[in-house]
Scaffold this active site. Structure first.
Site, PDB file in Angstrom:
ATOM      1  N   LYS A  44       0.827  -1.218   0.000  1.00 50.57           N
ATOM      2  CA  LYS A  44       0.000   0.000   0.000  1.00 50.57           C
ATOM      3  C   LYS A  44       0.861   1.269   0.000  1.00 50.57           C
ATOM      4  CE  LYS A  44      -3.990  -2.182   2.208  1.00 50.57           C
ATOM      5  NZ  LYS A  44      -5.061  -2.015   3.214  1.00 50.57           N
ATOM      6  N   TYR A  96     -12.383  -1.550  -3.844  1.00 54.79           N
ATOM      7  CA  TYR A  96     -12.937  -1.758  -2.495  1.00 54.79           C
ATOM      8  C   TYR A  96     -14.464  -1.618  -2.456  1.00 54.79           C
ATOM      9  CZ  TYR A  96      -8.347  -1.998  -0.218  1.00 54.79           C
ATOM     10  OH  TYR A  96      -7.104  -2.388   0.204  1.00 54.79           O
ATOM     11  N   PHE A  98     -15.422   3.788   6.825  1.00 55.38           N
ATOM     12  CA  PHE A  98     -14.039   4.099   6.461  1.00 55.38           C
ATOM     13  C   PHE A  98     -13.800   4.129   4.949  1.00 55.38           C
ATOM     14  CE2 PHE A  98     -14.303  -0.496   7.442  1.00 55.38           C
ATOM     15  CZ  PHE A  98     -13.842  -1.056   6.251  1.00 55.38           C
ATOM     16  N   ARG A 116      -2.429 -14.229   4.373  1.00 58.57           N
ATOM     17  CA  ARG A 116      -3.125 -13.517   5.453  1.00 58.57           C
ATOM     18  C   ARG A 116      -2.414 -13.738   6.793  1.00 58.57           C
ATOM     19  NH1 ARG A 116      -7.857 -11.258   3.974  1.00 58.57           N
ATOM     20  NH2 ARG A 116      -8.886 -11.450   5.985  1.00 58.57           N
ATOM     21  N   THR A 152      -5.724  -7.053  10.515  1.00 59.11           N
ATOM     22  CA  THR A 152      -5.957  -5.734   9.893  1.00 59.11           C
ATOM     23  C   THR A 152      -5.481  -4.611  10.803  1.00 59.11           C
ATOM     24  OG1 THR A 152      -7.909  -6.670   8.827  1.00 59.11           O
ATOM     25  CG2 THR A 152      -7.750  -4.270   8.872  1.00 59.11           C
ATOM     26  N   ARG A 169       2.275  -6.594   9.218  1.00 55.47           N
ATOM     27  CA  ARG A 169       1.556  -5.444   9.784  1.00 55.47           C
ATOM     28  C   ARG A 169       2.092  -5.077  11.168  1.00 55.47           C
ATOM     29  NH1 ARG A 169      -4.241  -7.393   7.371  1.00 55.47           N
ATOM     30  NH2 ARG A 169      -4.287  -6.061   5.521  1.00 55.47           N
ATOM     31  N   ASN A 189      -2.129   0.178   6.673  1.00 55.38           N
ATOM     32  CA  ASN A 189      -1.646  -1.094   7.222  1.00 55.38           C
ATOM     33  C   ASN A 189      -0.748  -1.870   6.250  1.00 55.38           C
ATOM     34  OD1 ASN A 189      -3.647  -1.948   5.533  1.00 55.38           O
ATOM     35  ND2 ASN A 189      -4.798  -3.106   7.046  1.00 55.38           N
ATOM     36  N   HIS A 246      -2.234  -5.665   1.604  1.00 56.21           N
ATOM     37  CA  HIS A 246      -3.584  -6.213   1.420  1.00 56.21           C
ATOM     38  C   HIS A 246      -3.458  -7.644   0.916  1.00 56.21           C
ATOM     39  CE1 HIS A 246      -7.709  -6.722  -0.080  1.00 56.21           C
ATOM     40  NE2 HIS A 246      -7.154  -7.239  -1.156  1.00 56.21           N
ATOM     41  N   GLU A 252      -9.908 -10.001  -7.852  1.00 57.62           N
ATOM     42  CA  GLU A 252      -8.835  -9.018  -7.584  1.00 57.62           C
ATOM     43  C   GLU A 252      -7.649  -9.227  -8.535  1.00 57.62           C
ATOM     44  OE1 GLU A 252      -8.053  -9.110  -3.361  1.00 57.62           O
ATOM     45  OE2 GLU A 252     -10.012  -8.244  -2.902  1.00 57.62           O
TER      46      GLU A 252
HETATM   47  P1  CMP Z   1      -7.536  -4.412   3.628  1.00 55.19           P
HETATM   48  O1  CMP Z   1      -7.128  -5.778   3.996  1.00 55.19           O
HETATM   49  O2  CMP Z   1      -6.935  -3.816   2.401  1.00 55.19           O
HETATM   50  O3  CMP Z   1      -9.140  -4.376   3.467  1.00 55.19           O
HETATM   51  C1  CMP Z   1      -9.911  -3.230   3.733  1.00 55.19           C
HETATM   52  C2  CMP Z   1      -9.116  -2.103   4.281  1.00 55.19           C
HETATM   53  O4  CMP Z   1      -9.847  -1.070   4.897  1.00 55.19           O
HETATM   54  C3  CMP Z   1      -8.220  -2.622   5.388  1.00 55.19           C
HETATM   55  O5  CMP Z   1      -7.206  -3.428   4.844  1.00 55.19           O
HETATM   56  C4  CMP Z   1      -7.764  -1.325   6.028  1.00 55.19           C
HETATM   57  O6  CMP Z   1      -6.703  -0.714   5.305  1.00 55.19           O
HETATM   58  C5  CMP Z   1      -8.988  -0.427   5.851  1.00 55.19           C
HETATM   59  N1  CMP Z   1      -9.726  -0.177   7.097  1.00 55.19           N
HETATM   60  C6  CMP Z   1      -9.803   1.011   7.715  1.00 55.19           C
HETATM   61  N2  CMP Z   1     -10.575   0.922   8.786  1.00 55.19           N
HETATM   62  C7  CMP Z   1     -11.017  -0.338   8.861  1.00 55.19           C
HETATM   63  C8  CMP Z   1     -11.861  -1.033   9.780  1.00 55.19           C
HETATM   64  N3  CMP Z   1     -12.427  -0.420  10.828  1.00 55.19           N
HETATM   65  N4  CMP Z   1     -12.089  -2.335   9.568  1.00 55.19           N
HETATM   66  C9  CMP Z   1     -11.531  -2.963   8.484  1.00 55.19           C
HETATM   67  N5  CMP Z   1     -10.731  -2.345   7.586  1.00 55.19           N
HETATM   68  C10 CMP Z   1     -10.469  -1.045   7.773  1.00 55.19           C
END
Ligand code: CMP
Length: 139
Positions: free
Chosen positions: A11, A51, A59, A87, A93, A104, A114, A117, A128
């Site tokens: 990211k 997304y 968010f 993962r 996350t 992470r 973070n 992904h 994806e």
């Molecule tokens: P990712 O795995 O890319 O999938 C969704 C993204 O939303 C997550 O990583 C975070 O970067 C972002 N995000 C921000 N806030 C939240 C939240 N409260 N819960 C989940 N994802 C979040």
């Protein structure tokens, strides 16, 4: 479990801090084969499309602004049990909840920024992968 592919992204918070190479080194150390790889900057519209599953979440606006704020690296990764394994290597996350040694835990700045992904299921991995790559990109 058989050989599987997943879609990973490095990211904008990570590309901005010049840790792309460290993350790619970790990917290779964990036994993934890099099947396809692209560095690009997403437009806001592309980030919104990627997304779209989160579009009702509070968010979504901030996330898509962040994801279009700088370059990302998209990778198609292959190994046994790739989706779950990636993962696991990424960690939770929320970096505060991520296990020691995960990407992470090591690198993420907060829940949004973070660093990485990963697809969450075979169906999302297929969608994806097709978002970033087409047939001739896969090696
Ligand atoms: P990712 O795995 O890319 O999938 C969704 C993204 O939303 C997550 O990583 C975070 O970067 C972002 N995000 C921000 N806030 C939240 C939240 N409260 N819960 C989940 N994802 C979040």
């Amino acid at each position: 479990m058989s050989i599987q592919q997943t879609l990973a992204m490095i990211k904008p918070d990570a590309t901005a801090r010049n840790i792309t190479g460290k993350i790619i080194a970790r990917i290779e150390e964990e036994g993934f084969r890099i099947v396809a790889m692209r560095k690009l900057k997403l437009s806001k519209e592309m980030a919104e499309a990627f997304y779209a599953v989160h579009k009702e979440r509070p968010f979504y606006g901030d996330l898509t602004a962040f994801m279009s704020s700088g370059p990302i690296v998209a990778l198609c990764l292959e190994r046994e049990d790739a989706i779950a394994k990636w993962r696991e290597v990424m960690g939770a996350t929320n970096p505060e909840k991520a296990a020691e040694g995960t990407i992470r835990k090591l690198f993420a700045l907060d829940m949004e920024k973070n660093s990485v992904h990963g697809s969450d299921a075979p169906e999302t991995a297929a969608v994806e992968k097709a978002f970033f790559f087409n047939g001739i990109d896969f090696l």
